[in-house]
Design an enzyme around this catalytic site. Structure first.
Site, mmCIF file in Angstrom:
data_model
loop_
_atom_site.group_PDB
_atom_site.id
_atom_site.type_symbol
_atom_site.label_atom_id
_atom_site.label_comp_id
_atom_site.label_asym_id
_atom_site.label_seq_id
_atom_site.Cartn_x
_atom_site.Cartn_y
_atom_site.Cartn_z
ATOM 1 C CG ASP A 181 8.649 6.294 4.496
ATOM 2 O OD1 ASP A 181 9.168 6.752 3.467
ATOM 3 O OD2 ASP A 181 8.116 5.168 4.543
ATOM 4 C CG PHE A 194 2.957 1.700 1.621
ATOM 5 C CD1 PHE A 194 2.309 0.473 1.605
ATOM 6 C CD2 PHE A 194 4.197 1.807 0.987
ATOM 7 C CE1 PHE A 194 2.877 -0.625 0.954
ATOM 8 C CE2 PHE A 194 4.760 0.715 0.336
ATOM 9 C CZ PHE A 194 4.098 -0.502 0.317
ATOM 10 C CE LYS A 223 8.192 4.877 -3.877
ATOM 11 N NZ LYS A 223 7.793 3.689 -4.609
HETATM 12 N N1 PLP Z 1 7.768 4.047 2.085
HETATM 13 C C1 PLP Z 1 7.013 4.764 1.234
HETATM 14 C C2 PLP Z 1 6.431 6.060 1.680
HETATM 15 C C3 PLP Z 1 6.775 4.274 -0.058
HETATM 16 O O1 PLP Z 1 6.003 4.984 -0.903
HETATM 17 C C4 PLP Z 1 7.345 3.040 -0.444
HETATM 18 C C5 PLP Z 1 7.084 2.491 -1.783
HETATM 19 O O2 PLP Z 1 6.142 2.813 -2.460
HETATM 20 C C6 PLP Z 1 8.136 2.351 0.476
HETATM 21 C C7 PLP Z 1 8.324 2.876 1.730
HETATM 22 C C8 PLP Z 1 8.761 1.027 0.110
HETATM 23 O O3 PLP Z 1 9.791 1.220 -0.804
HETATM 24 P P1 PLP Z 1 10.327 -0.029 -1.674
HETATM 25 O O4 PLP Z 1 9.222 -0.425 -2.586
HETATM 26 O O5 PLP Z 1 11.539 0.499 -2.391
HETATM 27 O O6 PLP Z 1 10.688 -1.096 -0.715
#
Ligand code: PLP
Length: 391
Positions: free
Chosen positions: A223, A138, A252
């Site tokens: 990520d 994700f 976050k």
């Molecule tokens: N990447 C990862 C691993 C995430 O857990 C999330 C959100 O849960 C995101 C990207 C996306 O972040 P945002 O919701 O701040 O756009």
């Protein structure tokens, strides 16, 4: 306003995008949340992974208050003291965690935007078009990040997404080796897959990805939007695997509750050209001041170390539950998933009734991401409630 009034008003104007629990949260402090009816919850979700230092930490609050009275937002196209100091603080984190001696730090407004910047930078620097990502991965919901996100439910209504992207099984070196080719701009991966079900990756896998990317001229993007900022027991989860990627993304908790994304890479990889990327609010002084306070609190309160110690203890305790409803308990630091034999939604509901606010990860994983400042006594209470609910 009570729950009925709040929920009715929201529903009147709701876009439909994100479903809601039947609760209106109106206040939070430290590791506690309160709803509109005065019910208290232990926050085992760090809000949605963004409250690693807890809610309204006094150091973060003071920084926000001070900066709000001075300069809230500023032009991207001018220098700013808070942004300059924040960049230096971030660079120090990457130096200490990954040994990057000279790094570029690009601020944005969310996790998905941090990944957008990473994907654009990879295409810009390599001149290649393709991406390799992991099944269950994700990375966000804007068009670029969505393209490397695996879940078909999120992707299918919005096809065609950016091309070409190949999704390969996680933790599988052969599949990655078969997918990384001459047109691969970057491979993007999480160290522990969060939304996908809390699956930690293996050192051999990450080391193999590093080698494959280096040999084949692709960039390796990690990520760390959910795993970073101390969550897994190290400042960056990459440290568990002695992994130095080409690009790291954060989001976050790095903004202390204000919206922020970060994309960082060693400067030897090159830089964006002026005008090729940017955003109005990215790196604003208020957010940078909050983020500097987060970085300070992380060190002062030794929160990565705390996450490592409490996380190892919590994982062992949860594994010891031996409930027939639990198939497996996985995790790293204070990022823990209990894979259930049934659906997670009714379990979440019962936990809420007993004052514990947790998260799902997919349909059948109960995910715990408490603020790193949580007390062991609170976690003991959480374990007791989980034991009771899973009886
Ligand atoms: N990447 C990862 C691993 C995430 O857990 C999330 C959100 O849960 C995101 C990207 C996306 O972040 P945002 O919701 O701040 O756009």
């Amino acid at each position: 306003m009570n729950y009925e009034q709040i929920s009715q008003l929201e529903l009147t104007h709701h876009s439909g995008a994100v479903g809601r629990r039947p609760v209106a949260l109106v206040r939070a402090k430290g590791t506690r949340l309160w709803d509109s009816e005065g019910k208290e919850y232990i926050d085992c979700a760090a809000a949605q992974g963004w409250a690693n230092v807890g809610h309204s930490h006094p150091v973060v609050l003071a920084a926000i208050q001070r900066q709000a009275e001075t300069l809230v937002a500023s032009q991207e196209s001018s220098y700013n003291d808070q942004r300059a100091l924040w960049m230096a603080d971030m660079a120090a984190v990457f130096r200490a965690s990954l040994g990057w001696t000279d790094c570029a730090v690009h601020p944005s407004n969310s996790g998905t935007e941090a990944n957008e910047a990473a994907l654009k930078f990879a295409r810009f620097q390599t001149g290649r078009k393709g991406f390799v990502a992991a099944s269950r991965g994700f990375h966000g919901r804007t068009m670029g990040s969505l393209s490397v996100t695996a879940n078909k439910k999120y992707r299918d209504p919005f096809e065609p997404l950016i091309m070409p992207v190949t999704h390969v099984p996680y933790n599988n070196v052969e599949a990655a080796a078969a997918a990384i080719g001459d047109d691969t701009a970057a491979v993007i991966v999480e160290i522990v897959q969060g939304e996908g079900g809390v699956y930690p990756g293996e050192t051999a896998y990450f080391q193999a990805l590093r080698q494959l990317c280096t040999e084949r001229g692709a960039l390796l993007i990690v990520d760390e939007i959910q795993t970073g900022v101390g969550r897994t027991g190290r400042w960056l989860a990459c440290e568990h695997h002695q992994l130095s990627p080409d690009i790291v993304t954060l989001g976050k908790s790095i903004g202390g509750g204000l919206p922020m994304g970060v994309t960082a890479w060693p400067k030897k990889l090159g830089l964006f050209e002026s005008g090729t990327h940017g955003s109005t609010f990215g790196g604003g002084p208020l957010i940078c001041a909050a983020s500097r306070a987060v970085i300070e609190v992380m060190a002062e309160e030794r929160l990565p170390e705390r996450a490592a110690e409490l996380g190892a203890w919590l994982l062992a305790e949860l594994r010891g539950l031996r409930s027939g409803q639990v198939r497996e308990v996985r995790g790293l630091g204070l990022m823990i998933g209990l894979e259930l034999r049934g659906k997670v939604t009714p379990v979440l509901q019962q936990l809420m009734e007993r004052g514990v606010w947790a998260l799902p990860a997919g349909l059948n994983v109960l995910r715990l991401l408490p603020p790193l400042v949580i007390e062991q006594a609170d976690l003991e209470q959480v374990i007791a409630v989980i034991r009771d609910v899973l009886k």
